[in-house]
Write a protein that holds these residues in place. Structure first.
Motif, short mmCIF file in Angstrom:
data_model
loop_
_atom_site.label_atom_id
_atom_site.label_comp_id
_atom_site.label_asym_id
_atom_site.label_seq_id
_atom_site.Cartn_x
_atom_site.Cartn_y
_atom_site.Cartn_z
N ILE A 102 0.67 -0.87 0.20
CA ILE A 102 0.22 0.09 -0.33
C ILE A 102 0.97 1.33 -0.15
CG2 ILE A 102 -1.79 1.23 1.17
CD1 ILE A 102 -2.99 -1.35 2.31
N THR A 103 2.34 1.18 1.03
CA THR A 103 2.42 2.69 0.62
C THR A 103 3.44 2.59 -0.44
OG1 THR A 103 4.53 1.12 1.18
CG2 THR A 103 3.16 2.47 3.18
N ASN A 106 3.32 6.09 -2.70
CA ASN A 106 3.75 7.79 -2.16
C ASN A 106 4.56 7.64 -3.18
OD1 ASN A 106 6.41 5.79 -2.62
ND2 ASN A 106 6.98 5.88 0.00
N PHE A 107 4.71 6.89 -4.92
CA PHE A 107 5.30 7.06 -6.15
C PHE A 107 6.73 7.71 -5.43
CE2 PHE A 107 1.19 7.90 -7.50
CZ PHE A 107 1.17 7.00 -8.23
N SER A 108 7.85 7.09 -5.27
CA SER A 108 9.04 7.30 -4.27
C SER A 108 10.03 6.73 -5.42
CB SER A 108 9.49 6.78 -3.17
OG SER A 108 8.80 4.82 -3.36
N GLY A 176 3.51 -4.16 10.75
CA GLY A 176 3.77 -4.76 11.09
C GLY A 176 4.88 -3.39 10.15
N VAL A 177 3.83 -3.17 8.70
CA VAL A 177 3.92 -1.88 7.45
C VAL A 177 4.83 -0.75 8.56
CG1 VAL A 177 2.63 -0.40 6.05
CG2 VAL A 177 2.10 -2.87 6.75
N TYR A 178 3.65 -0.37 9.86
CA TYR A 178 4.53 1.01 10.30
C TYR A 178 6.37 1.33 10.41
CZ TYR A 178 5.07 5.31 12.89
OH TYR A 178 5.26 6.45 13.82
N LEU A 179 6.43 -0.56 11.38
CA LEU A 179 7.46 -0.31 11.58
C LEU A 179 8.22 -0.79 10.05
CD1 LEU A 179 6.77 -3.17 14.23
CD2 LEU A 179 7.70 -1.11 14.41
#
Length: 244
Positions: A102-103, A106-108, A176-179
């Protein structure tokens, strides 16, 4: 074709589509191949693979556990629950890798000056994100189904306990995603819980970080939950009608 087989095929095709778009982006527009996306697709697929392998393993080993119980009273049940606990923990450590995609929204990977049109990157990144969500939903669905069969199989509806189990997993997945995104931790960092907790305590001790973490986990968990609940309910209905 069974509902489960159709679901697995659909998820596999979505993963392949995401991979093809990532590779074509480099080939068609002459930009460097963004390898982290390919790695993330592979990591995202691991929870699905583990869930299916462990589920099949349970089917194969159940007669073995029964034979052990006949020879030594209660021993089969001990081995069975040890297997389930080990398999669930191993799967849970990898589960956030699916939701993590999902992250990527951000189109990084996109630079300010690029020959790649925005519409292509939107479709590519959306396909990547949806493949991760699909992997998360499918793998959790398999694990919840095993939970129902092993723990709370009475009745024809979906047991409330299995929903509580799924909710806890979804929240832990969001954690877990946040970490992974903000502390750059990986599943294998769980081997060093002391170091992990120190990093987390130092991070959350910064001003505003605890509230940010709460908002991140809440919004991500709600998103997955809103998608997962109706999909699992439909899959359960299809399985029940097939079995009937």
């Amino acid at each position: 074709m069974s509902a489960f087989a159709l679901g697995v095929i659909s998820v596999v095709l979505l993963n392949l589509y995401a991979v093809v778009l990532v590779v074509l982006r480099s080939r068609v527009y002459g930009v460097p191949l963004y390898r982290p996306m390919l790695l993330n697709v592979a990591l995202s697929s691991l929870p699905v693979l583990l869930a299916i392998v462990f589920g099949l393993g349970l089917i194969v080993l159940t007669p073995v556990f029964g034979a052990i119980t006949e020879r030594l009273s209660g021993a089969g049940a001990v081995f069975l629950w040890a297997y389930l606990l080990t398999a669930t923990v191993a799967w849970l450590l990898l589960f956030p890798n699916s939701v993590y995609l999902i992250t990527e929204l951000n189109f990084s990977h996109r630079s300010e000056v690029t020959p790649v049109p925005l519409w292509y990157d939107i479709v590519q990144t959306l396909a990547l994100t949806l493949s991760g969500i699909a992997n998360a939903v499918l793998s959790l669905g398999v694990v919840q189904l095993v939970y129902i069969v092993m723990v709370d199989a009475a009745g024809g509806g979906i047991p409330a306990g299995s929903w509580v189990f799924a909710a806890v997993i979804i929240v832990l997945g969001a954690v877990g995603v946040y970490l992974g995104r903000y502390l750059r931790l990986n599943s294998w960092d769980a081997r060093h819980p002391g170091s992990l907790l120190r990093k987390l305590r130092a991070h959350l001790g910064q001003r505003g970080k605890a509230l940010e973490a709460f908002g991140f986990v809440l919004t991500h968990a709600l998103l997955i939950g809103l998608l997962y609940v109706p999909l699992f309910t439909l899959a359960w209905s299809a399985l029940r009608s097939t079995a009937g």
